[in-house]
Enzyme design. Structure first.
Site, short mmCIF file in Angstrom:
data_model
loop_
_atom_site.label_atom_id
_atom_site.label_comp_id
_atom_site.label_asym_id
_atom_site.label_seq_id
_atom_site.Cartn_x
_atom_site.Cartn_y
_atom_site.Cartn_z
N HIS A 137 0.87 -1.18 0.00
CA HIS A 137 0.00 0.00 0.00
C HIS A 137 0.90 1.23 0.00
O HIS A 137 2.03 1.18 0.52
CB HIS A 137 -0.83 -0.05 1.29
CG HIS A 137 -1.90 0.98 1.41
ND1 HIS A 137 -1.64 2.26 1.81
CD2 HIS A 137 -3.24 0.92 1.21
CE1 HIS A 137 -2.77 2.95 1.85
NE2 HIS A 137 -3.76 2.15 1.49
N ASP B 279 3.00 -4.64 8.11
CA ASP B 279 1.78 -3.84 7.99
C ASP B 279 0.60 -4.81 8.11
O ASP B 279 0.32 -5.59 7.19
CB ASP B 279 1.81 -3.14 6.63
CG ASP B 279 0.45 -2.54 6.24
OD1 ASP B 279 -0.53 -2.77 6.95
OD2 ASP B 279 0.41 -1.87 5.19
N GLN C 99 -4.62 -5.40 6.89
CA GLN C 99 -5.63 -6.34 6.38
C GLN C 99 -5.62 -7.66 7.13
O GLN C 99 -6.29 -8.62 6.71
CB GLN C 99 -5.41 -6.59 4.87
CG GLN C 99 -5.56 -5.34 4.02
CD GLN C 99 -6.97 -4.73 4.10
OE1 GLN C 99 -7.95 -5.43 4.41
NE2 GLN C 99 -7.07 -3.44 3.82
N LYS D 62 -10.40 -0.94 10.66
CA LYS D 62 -10.55 -2.12 9.82
C LYS D 62 -10.87 -3.35 10.67
O LYS D 62 -10.94 -4.46 10.19
CB LYS D 62 -9.28 -2.36 9.01
CG LYS D 62 -9.00 -1.27 7.97
CD LYS D 62 -7.85 -1.66 7.08
CE LYS D 62 -7.22 -0.50 6.34
NZ LYS D 62 -8.05 0.06 5.28
N CYS E 70 -4.85 2.37 -3.65
CA CYS E 70 -3.60 2.89 -3.05
C CYS E 70 -2.43 1.92 -3.24
O CYS E 70 -1.55 1.81 -2.36
CB CYS E 70 -3.76 3.22 -1.57
SG CYS E 70 -5.00 4.48 -1.28
N1 C6P Z 1 -6.36 0.37 2.94
C1 C6P Z 1 -8.18 0.01 1.38
O1 C6P Z 1 -9.29 0.30 0.91
P1 C6P Z 1 -4.94 3.49 7.40
O2 C6P Z 1 -5.59 4.33 6.33
O3 C6P Z 1 -3.77 4.17 8.02
O4 C6P Z 1 -5.90 2.92 8.37
O5 C6P Z 1 -4.38 2.20 6.62
C2 C6P Z 1 -3.57 2.34 5.49
C3 C6P Z 1 -3.32 1.01 4.89
C4 C6P Z 1 -2.05 0.44 4.99
N2 C6P Z 1 -1.79 -0.79 4.54
C5 C6P Z 1 -2.74 -1.55 3.98
C6 C6P Z 1 -2.40 -2.94 3.54
C7 C6P Z 1 -4.04 -1.04 3.83
O6 C6P Z 1 -4.99 -1.80 3.28
C8 C6P Z 1 -4.33 0.27 4.26
C9 C6P Z 1 -5.69 0.88 4.04
C10 C6P Z 1 -7.69 0.80 2.57
O7 C6P Z 1 -7.51 -0.88 0.92
C11 C6P Z 1 -7.81 2.27 2.34
S1 C6P Z 1 -6.75 2.85 1.04
#
Ligand code: C6P
Length: 414
Positions: free
Chosen positions: A131, A208, A211, A234, A372
């Site tokens: 991401h 990270d 997910q 999430k 993203c």
């Molecule tokens: N992905 C998606 O629709 P935040 O925004 O900080 O909570 O998480 C960012 C982020 C980082 N790594 C991964 C693997 C992610 O999936 C995400 C967030 C969302 O896929 C919003 S772009």
């Protein structure tokens, strides 16, 4: 909140759905089908109630006041830290730092650890599945420290090429940052193997877990990662909070990320001494209400059982994959053998945005675009996909609605 007298049956989806008020509405004249869980999950009523309870019952700043409300708020806030420690099996509560979420957690490590310990020519390894949140902070620190970014290749199926990874490792490798599961394709990555190989060279590994938080068992001690990042939103919790886990010995030698109240022991104009962990990394008044409610979200997951959740979601993913493959115009993107419940696909001749809009008109919420992960889309030579991501409250009947909707869209557009 769930407790021993209100145990939700792991397979009783209808009972689980009752806990989520938002699911019981019509969107564009149809019952809402919410398949955008990888972007953010919905929240059970008692998580929402926890926010109201705090604001109506004991709103106060934490760690500062000696009055009753401040003590209540501090206790509730710190209770989340204990729950988080247990949730990921960290060795100590001092290893749990509250952040705004995964993005801030990664920025904290890149900025604090990266700035302090990277030297010119050092190497940071990321993967082609990352991401933007796990790319850009590393690019920023790499540019500043003249470090080099190297990327683990991704196979046609959407898996990490482990031989490719091994070839990237050198004595200059200092940091590896990869996701536990891919948000765009669902691939579950072999994080344990990645970590073991990195540690042989003395490099540190950040995972990270955006997910993974709501879907996969997480044991940071067994995994032996150095840093692990989670976003509450999430995981059935509120937005605006999350966790950075870090091994104590690493966090202790890292400089603070932000300066301000709470992160200090003593301040004079000549010199400041910093607070102990974890407060050294929690400058200023934190997101108290959301952190407090996050505990209830983790309790929800624990009470259902990660294994039960994973089994249900896997069942949904298998069913959806079988059904969607019956539509000849559909091409799946990401067919790894180990996946969380993410179904990414393209439909020949129809733009993903159009599909997203037409599904929305039928009350079905999916995400479309590059999610993203633009470098990953480039890897496949595409601009984006349609992504349906399933959660514990989704049903096969909802998947039937998605397939029926897609079939109609394809027939209409052709
Ligand atoms: N992905 C998606 O629709 P935040 O925004 O900080 O909570 O998480 C960012 C982020 C980082 N790594 C991964 C693997 C992610 O999936 C995400 C967030 C969302 O896929 C919003 S772009």
């Amino acid at each position: 909140m769930p407790n021993s007298t209100s145990i939700l049956s792991p397979i009783d989806v209808e009972r689980i759905r009752k806990e989520f008020p938002i699911l019981h509405q019509q969107v564009n004249g149809r019952d809402l089908v919410y398949f955008d869980n990888a972007a953010t999950s919905q929240k059970p009523a008692y998580v929402i109630q926890a926010l109201t309870d705090y604001y109506q019952g004991y709103n106060a700043n934490i760690h500062r006041g000696i009055h009753t409300l401040a003590e209540r708020a501090t206790k509730a806030y710190e209770a989340t830290r204990l729950t988080a420690q247990q949730f990921i099996n960290a060795a100590s509560e001092q290893e749990i730092i509250f952040t705004r979420g995964v993005t801030e957690s990664i920025n904290l490590v890149a900025s604090s650890y990266g700035r302090a310990f990277l030297r010119e020519g050092d190497e940071i390894i990321l993967s082609g599945l990352e991401h933007h949140s796990n790319i850009v902070p590393w690019q920023m620190v790499a540019a500043e420290k003249k470090a080099i970014l190297k990327i683990i290749p991704v196979t046609d199926e959407g898996e990490l090429d482990l031989d490719g990874y091994k070839k990237l490792l050198t004595s200059k490798t200092k940091i590896i940052a990869v996701n536990h599961a891919s948000n765009s394709l669902g691939t579950i990555n072999p994080v344990k193997e990645i970590i073991q190989l990195a540690h042989q060279l003395g490099a540190v590994v950040l995972i990270d877990g955006a997910q993974a938080g709501a879907h996969l068992p997480i044991d940071v001690q067994k995994m032996d990662c150095d840093f692990y990042c989670l976003s509450s939103h999430k995981m059935y919790g509120p937005t605006g909070t999350g966790i950075l886990y870090g091994k104590k010995e690493l966090l202790e030698k890292m400089p603070p990320y932000q300066g301000g109240g709470e992160m200090i022991k003593e301040v004079t104009f000549e010199k400041t001494t910093y607070n102990d962990l974890p407060y050294k990394f929690e400058a200023g008044t934190p997101n108290i209400a959301d952190v407090i409610a996050f505990k209830f979200a983790m309790d929800f997951i624990t009470e259902l059982g990660k294994e039960n959740i994973a089994a249900h979601e896997h069942d949904l993913l298998l069913y959806a994959t079988q059904q969607i493959l019956k539509l000849p115009a559909v091409k799946l993107v990401g067919t790894a053998t180990q996946k969380v419940s993410v179904l990414s696909f393209r439909v020949e001749g129809i733009h993903h945005f159009d599909i997203g809009q037409m599904l929305d008109a039928r009350g079905i919420a999916v995400r479309t675009g590059h999610h993203c992960t633009q470098p990953l889309m480039d890897r496949y030579g595409i601009e984006g996909t349609v992504r349906a991501s399933f959660s514990v409250y989704n049903t096969k009947a909802e998947i039937d609605q998605l397939i029926e909707g897609l079939e109609r869209i394809i027939n209409f557009m052709k």
